[in-house]
Design a protein around this motif. Structure first.
Motif, PDB file in Angstrom:
ATOM      1  N   PRO A  94      45.545  52.829  50.823  1.00  0.00           N
ATOM      2  CA  PRO A  94      44.880  51.991  49.825  1.00  0.00           C
ATOM      3  C   PRO A  94      45.854  51.532  48.734  1.00  0.00           C
ATOM      4  O   PRO A  94      46.656  52.319  48.235  1.00  0.00           O
ATOM      5  N   GLY A  95      45.765  50.247  48.424  1.00  0.00           N
ATOM      6  CA  GLY A  95      46.654  49.663  47.410  1.00  0.00           C
ATOM      7  C   GLY A  95      47.830  48.910  48.014  1.00  0.00           C
ATOM      8  O   GLY A  95      48.513  48.167  47.321  1.00  0.00           O
ATOM      9  N   THR A  96      48.063  49.094  49.337  1.00  0.00           N
ATOM     10  CA  THR A  96      49.191  48.406  49.994  1.00  0.00           C
ATOM     11  C   THR A  96      48.856  46.941  50.223  1.00  0.00           C
ATOM     12  O   THR A  96      47.727  46.599  50.564  1.00  0.00           O
ATOM     13  N   LEU A  97      49.860  46.079  50.060  1.00  0.00           N
ATOM     14  CA  LEU A  97      49.709  44.666  50.416  1.00  0.00           C
ATOM     15  C   LEU A  97      50.517  44.406  51.687  1.00  0.00           C
ATOM     16  O   LEU A  97      51.602  44.954  51.866  1.00  0.00           O
ATOM     17  N   VAL A 204      44.941  42.957  51.530  1.00  0.00           N
ATOM     18  CA  VAL A 204      44.977  44.006  50.515  1.00  0.00           C
ATOM     19  C   VAL A 204      44.225  45.213  51.075  1.00  0.00           C
ATOM     20  O   VAL A 204      43.020  45.126  51.342  1.00  0.00           O
ATOM     21  N   VAL A 205      44.946  46.297  51.289  1.00  0.00           N
ATOM     22  CA  VAL A 205      44.292  47.498  51.838  1.00  0.00           C
ATOM     23  C   VAL A 205      43.498  48.165  50.714  1.00  0.00           C
ATOM     24  O   VAL A 205      44.069  48.565  49.700  1.00  0.00           O
ATOM     25  N   VAL A 206      42.184  48.240  50.890  1.00  0.00           N
ATOM     26  CA  VAL A 206      41.344  48.809  49.818  1.00  0.00           C
ATOM     27  C   VAL A 206      40.752  50.165  50.199  1.00  0.00           C
ATOM     28  O   VAL A 206      40.150  50.835  49.363  1.00  0.00           O
ATOM     29  N   ASN A 207      40.893  50.544  51.457  1.00  0.00           N
ATOM     30  CA  ASN A 207      40.390  51.864  51.872  1.00  0.00           C
ATOM     31  C   ASN A 207      41.076  52.257  53.174  1.00  0.00           C
ATOM     32  O   ASN A 207      41.635  51.409  53.866  1.00  0.00           O
ATOM     33  N   TYR A 208      41.021  53.550  53.481  1.00  0.00           N
ATOM     34  CA  TYR A 208      41.410  53.993  54.820  1.00  0.00           C
ATOM     35  C   TYR A 208      40.291  53.576  55.769  1.00  0.00           C
ATOM     36  O   TYR A 208      39.104  53.701  55.425  1.00  0.00           O
ATOM     37  N   ALA A 209      40.631  53.104  56.961  1.00  0.00           N
ATOM     38  CA  ALA A 209      39.618  52.787  57.964  1.00  0.00           C
ATOM     39  C   ALA A 209      38.885  54.075  58.367  1.00  0.00           C
ATOM     40  O   ALA A 209      39.381  55.181  58.124  1.00  0.00           O
ATOM     41  N   ASN A 220      33.881  55.385  49.861  1.00  0.00           N
ATOM     42  CA  ASN A 220      33.381  55.443  48.494  1.00  0.00           C
ATOM     43  C   ASN A 220      33.597  54.053  47.869  1.00  0.00           C
ATOM     44  O   ASN A 220      34.720  53.669  47.563  1.00  0.00           O
ATOM     45  N   MET A 221      32.486  53.303  47.714  1.00  0.00           N
ATOM     46  CA  MET A 221      32.607  51.906  47.298  1.00  0.00           C
ATOM     47  C   MET A 221      33.179  51.771  45.887  1.00  0.00           C
ATOM     48  O   MET A 221      33.861  50.806  45.586  1.00  0.00           O
ATOM     49  N   GLU A 222      32.900  52.760  45.049  1.00  0.00           N
ATOM     50  CA  GLU A 222      33.465  52.669  43.692  1.00  0.00           C
ATOM     51  C   GLU A 222      34.981  52.704  43.744  1.00  0.00           C
ATOM     52  O   GLU A 222      35.668  51.952  43.045  1.00  0.00           O
ATOM     53  N   ARG A 223      35.495  53.606  44.604  1.00  0.00           N
ATOM     54  CA  ARG A 223      36.961  53.696  44.739  1.00  0.00           C
ATOM     55  C   ARG A 223      37.519  52.404  45.339  1.00  0.00           C
ATOM     56  O   ARG A 223      38.565  51.910  44.931  1.00  0.00           O
ATOM     57  N   VAL A 224      36.788  51.853  46.315  1.00  0.00           N
ATOM     58  CA  VAL A 224      37.222  50.596  46.937  1.00  0.00           C
ATOM     59  C   VAL A 224      37.340  49.507  45.877  1.00  0.00           C
ATOM     60  O   VAL A 224      38.345  48.789  45.796  1.00  0.00           O
ATOM     61  N   ASN A 225      36.312  49.391  45.041  1.00  0.00           N
ATOM     62  CA  ASN A 225      36.332  48.337  44.022  1.00  0.00           C
ATOM     63  C   ASN A 225      37.464  48.555  43.023  1.00  0.00           C
ATOM     64  O   ASN A 225      38.141  47.598  42.625  1.00  0.00           O
ATOM     65  N   ALA A 226      37.683  49.818  42.629  1.00  0.00           N
ATOM     66  CA  ALA A 226      38.767  50.099  41.675  1.00  0.00           C
ATOM     67  C   ALA A 226      40.118  49.751  42.308  1.00  0.00           C
ATOM     68  O   ALA A 226      40.983  49.132  41.668  1.00  0.00           O
ATOM     69  N   THR A 227      40.291  50.115  43.587  1.00  0.00           N
ATOM     70  CA  THR A 227      41.559  49.803  44.272  1.00  0.00           C
ATOM     71  C   THR A 227      41.743  48.298  44.376  1.00  0.00           C
ATOM     72  O   THR A 227      42.830  47.769  44.133  1.00  0.00           O
ATOM     73  N   ALA A 228      40.649  47.595  44.736  1.00  0.00           N
ATOM     74  CA  ALA A 228      40.731  46.134  44.877  1.00  0.00           C
ATOM     75  C   ALA A 228      41.115  45.507  43.542  1.00  0.00           C
ATOM     76  O   ALA A 228      42.021  44.672  43.475  1.00  0.00           O
ATOM     77  N   ASN A 229      40.468  45.933  42.466  1.00  0.00           N
ATOM     78  CA  ASN A 229      40.769  45.330  41.161  1.00  0.00           C
ATOM     79  C   ASN A 229      42.216  45.548  40.764  1.00  0.00           C
ATOM     80  O   ASN A 229      42.879  44.636  40.265  1.00  0.00           O
ATOM     81  N   ALA A 230      42.709  46.775  40.992  1.00  0.00           N
ATOM     82  CA  ALA A 230      44.099  47.061  40.610  1.00  0.00           C
ATOM     83  C   ALA A 230      45.058  46.230  41.468  1.00  0.00           C
ATOM     84  O   ALA A 230      46.010  45.630  40.960  1.00  0.00           O
ATOM     85  N   ALA A 231      44.786  46.161  42.777  1.00  0.00           N
ATOM     86  CA  ALA A 231      45.699  45.439  43.674  1.00  0.00           C
ATOM     87  C   ALA A 231      45.689  43.940  43.391  1.00  0.00           C
ATOM     88  O   ALA A 231      46.699  43.260  43.583  1.00  0.00           O
ATOM     89  N   MET A 232      44.552  43.434  42.927  1.00  0.00           N
ATOM     90  CA  MET A 232      44.486  41.990  42.681  1.00  0.00           C
ATOM     91  C   MET A 232      45.412  41.579  41.542  1.00  0.00           C
ATOM     92  O   MET A 232      45.860  40.454  41.482  1.00  0.00           O
TER      93      MET A 232
END
Ligand code: HPA
Length: 248
Positions: A94-97, A204-209, A220-232
């Motif tokens: 998560p967090g990798t581009l 943008v990798v936002v979670n482990y498959a 965990n959708m909250e973690r996904v959203n936090a990761t997405a926001n940071a990566a964006m």
């Protein structure tokens, strides 16, 4: 001109100076939302949010044909698409581009071609290299200049959604050679090629498959959203550089 299609977590570009908005109509219906015309790093760009500005359009109901048709009608020749994915390959945490170089289509029932009548002259899109090599290289160079790590290459498995995947499905995609999984790569990639658009994805990798990393029980959708926001934030930095150096 260059266009940016924003995905999950990127319904606006904070660094875009908007000059006007325009609602588009096409023979295929309406795009996901009004196009935003503006400048990014002093260069003209068009931005659109694939899922609509309120993020209400699920991946299987996006009007991919209208989106791309309308972009081309506006004189767009290059499209950088931002898509969130789940990481299958072990280094896609998560967090990798990553800028994928291949795709496998597991979607169904979507309007996947502009050649859908029996009386039109059609061509077979040459899908050997689904993504524009020059645009991919340009994105990767821009990421390096922007000092944002971004991996070169990977196979994107495009699934139907909107549900997430079972562990068995991810195992199957991995056996097929997929490195990441997302829901919007198809038919966008094919349609862009049918319109002769130079097209590439920043995934943008936002979670482990499913079944990978910490995703043994579900996402965990909250973690996904936090990761997405940071990566964006990183993606915005890369896009500024992509646009600024447009035409190299
Ligand atoms: N599966 C499918 N699509 C996705 C995922 C996933 O794990 N993460 C983001 N888009």
């Amino acid at each position: 001109m260059l266009a940016i299609i924003g995905g999950h977590g990127l319904t606006e570009l904070a660094n875009l100076e908007i000059t006007h908005r325009q609602v588009m109509r096409t023979p295929y219906g309406e795009p996901s939302g009004a196009f935003l015309f503006g400048t990014l790093n002093q260069q003209e760009v068009i931005f659109m949010a694939r899922h609509g500005y309120g993020h209400t359009i699920p991946p299987h109901l996006v009007n991919y044909r209208a989106n791309l048709w309308a972009l081309r009608e506006q004189g767009v020749s290059k499209v950088v698409s931002i898509s969130t994915v789940g990481g299958i390959r072990t280094d896609l945490t998560p967090g990798t581009l990553v800028v994928p170089d291949q795709i496998i289509d597991y979607t169904h029932g979507r309007d996947a071609t502009f050649y859908d009548t029996r009386d039109a002259i059609y061509t077979n899109a040459n899908f050997t290299l689904p993504y524009c090599p020059q645009l991919r290289a340009h994105i990767l160079r821009s990421a390096s200049i922007a000092q944002q790590p971004c991996l070169d290459g990977g196979v994107y498995a495009a699934t139907q959604g909107p549900r997430l995947d079972s562990i068995a499905e991810i195992n199957r995609y991995e056996r097929d050679g997929a490195d990441m999984v997302g829901m919007t790569g198809m038919p966008e990639t094919t349609l862009a090629m049918e319109l002769d658009l130079n097209y590439a994805i920043i995934a943008v990798v936002v979670n482990y498959a499913a079944g990978r990393g910490d995703n043994k029980q579900g996402i965990n959708m909250e973690r996904v959203n936090a990761t997405a926001n940071a990566a964006m934030e990183q993606v915005r930095g890369i896009l500024e550089c992509v646009v600024g150096r447009n035409g190299d």
